[in-house]
Motif scaffolding. Structure first.
Motif, PDB file in Angstrom:
ATOM      1  N   LEU A   1       1.186  -1.023   0.592  1.00 11.54           N
ATOM      2  CA  LEU A   1       0.474   0.412  -0.206  1.00 11.54           C
ATOM      3  C   LEU A   1       0.904   1.440  -0.109  1.00 11.54           C
ATOM      4  O   LEU A   1       1.841   1.346   1.059  1.00 11.54           O
ATOM      5  N   SER A   2       0.795   2.112  -1.011  1.00 13.02           N
ATOM      6  CA  SER A   2       2.187   3.500  -1.014  1.00 13.02           C
ATOM      7  C   SER A   2       2.758   2.887  -1.109  1.00 13.02           C
ATOM      8  O   SER A   2       3.832   4.290  -0.600  1.00 13.02           O
ATOM      9  N   GLY A   3       3.216   2.012  -1.516  1.00 12.84           N
ATOM     10  CA  GLY A   3       4.868   1.880  -1.061  1.00 12.84           C
ATOM     11  C   GLY A   3       5.884   2.187  -2.702  1.00 12.84           C
ATOM     12  O   GLY A   3       5.343   3.027  -3.390  1.00 12.84           O
ATOM     13  N   PHE A   4       7.327   1.677  -2.493  1.00  9.23           N
ATOM     14  CA  PHE A   4       7.766   1.823  -3.950  1.00  9.23           C
ATOM     15  C   PHE A   4       8.972   0.549  -3.800  1.00  9.23           C
ATOM     16  O   PHE A   4       9.052   0.308  -2.555  1.00  9.23           O
ATOM     17  N   TYR A   5       9.851   0.502  -4.389  1.00  8.86           N
ATOM     18  CA  TYR A   5       9.857  -0.883  -4.928  1.00  8.86           C
ATOM     19  C   TYR A   5      11.463  -0.624  -5.477  1.00  8.86           C
ATOM     20  O   TYR A   5      11.863  -1.228  -6.301  1.00  8.86           O
ATOM     21  N   ASP A   6      11.317   0.232  -5.229  1.00  8.89           N
ATOM     22  CA  ASP A   6      13.611   0.530  -6.063  1.00  8.89           C
ATOM     23  C   ASP A   6      13.925   1.056  -5.135  1.00  8.89           C
ATOM     24  O   ASP A   6      14.262   2.037  -4.595  1.00  8.89           O
ATOM     25  N   ILE A   7      14.984   0.491  -4.255  1.00  6.18           N
ATOM     26  CA  ILE A   7      15.863   0.713  -3.033  1.00  6.18           C
ATOM     27  C   ILE A   7      16.723   2.382  -3.948  1.00  6.18           C
ATOM     28  O   ILE A   7      17.579   2.095  -3.000  1.00  6.18           O
ATOM     29  N   ARG A   8      17.279   1.892  -5.029  1.00  3.89           N
ATOM     30  CA  ARG A   8      18.637   2.432  -5.193  1.00  3.89           C
ATOM     31  C   ARG A   8      18.603   4.413  -4.416  1.00  3.89           C
ATOM     32  O   ARG A   8      19.354   4.947  -4.989  1.00  3.89           O
ATOM     33  N   ARG A   9      17.086   4.528  -4.578  1.00  3.23           N
ATOM     34  CA  ARG A   9      16.997   6.092  -4.311  1.00  3.23           C
ATOM     35  C   ARG A   9      17.918   6.108  -2.526  1.00  3.23           C
ATOM     36  O   ARG A   9      17.585   7.102  -2.192  1.00  3.23           O
TER      37      ARG A   9
END
Length: 239
Positions: free
Chosen positions: A140-148
């Motif tokens: 829910l309301s996530g993001f999936y690229d940890i490179r940030r």
């Protein structure tokens, strides 16, 4: 409603860890808090009231875990390699301590993972790393690229905790079949800055013929009033 507090020394993390269990039976659900959140966050924010009937009826049992984000991805004073290393230790805690603990307490074979905001990253990362363990993943309301969180730094520890990257390069037939077995649901607001990350993750999954649901809500939808609505809809699977 059954509510239990548990604390034990984690060999994976070399410190005590706490969690809360809600419910007495049903599908096991590991719940990850938002960034640097605590194991009592979902209770404090009223999510148990939203899920109360299901918990009391024995449909689901929640395992609300603590985070170590302040020691891993959010520890900006550390080199990114050390942040990723600490996250791997947390991953080991979930895999080798929390999952077996849940199995000991509840014989239901169905396992879900879920989380809001940064907790959604944790849920998806764990589910995609161990797809043979997880039956449903709800982000829910996530993001999936940890490179940030790594300032451009990358090594194997970063790569294998970056779902957009490692799922995109997945070619092992057994792992792909396990991913295709899983119910995967992402929900996010159209105006949420992380919406493009969800669309990219969705594109990666489709490229691997992994069916899933991407639900884009109107507006920002990045707060507890929306998350209560979302979990109420998606805890049972696709709407």
């Amino acid at each position: 409603m059954n509510r239990e507090y548990h604390r034990w020394y984690s060999n994976s993390l070399d410190r005590d860890m706490e969690l809360l269990v809600f419910g007495h039976a049903g599908a096991r659900v590991i719940v990850f808090p938002t960034s640097q959140g605590r194991f009592f966050q979902w209770e404090d924010m009223g999510m148990m009231a939203t899920l109360g009937e299901r918990l009391e009826n024995g449909q689901i049992q929640l395992y609300c875990v603590d985070s170590v984000d302040g020691e891993s991805w959010y520890a900006k004073y550390k080199h990114p390699a050390l942040r990723a290393q600490r996250h791997n230790q947390y991953d080991s805690y979930i895999l080798n301590e929390v999952v077996p603990f849940s199995k000991q307490r509840n014989g239901n074979s169905f396992l879900m993972v879920t989380g809001t905001s940064f907790g959604a990253y944790h849920a998806a990362n764990f589910a995609f790393r161990y797809p043979w363990l997880v039956d449903r993943c709800i982000g829910l309301s996530g993001f999936y690229d940890i490179r940030r969180f790594t300032e451009g730094y990358a090594n194997d520890d970063v790569y294998f905790n970056n779902p957009i990257a490692f799922v995109g390069n997945e070619h092992d037939p057994a792992r792909l079949e396990a991913l295709r077995h899983m119910d995967i649901i992402f929900a996010i607001g159209r105006d949420d800055p992380s919406c493009p990350s969800n669309e990219k993750m969705s594109s990666v999954l489709w490229s691997k013929n992994v069916w899933h649901a991407l639900r884009i809500w109107d507006g920002w939808a990045h707060d507890w009033p929306w998350w209560k609505q979302m979990i109420d809809i998606y805890i049972n699977g696709y709407d």
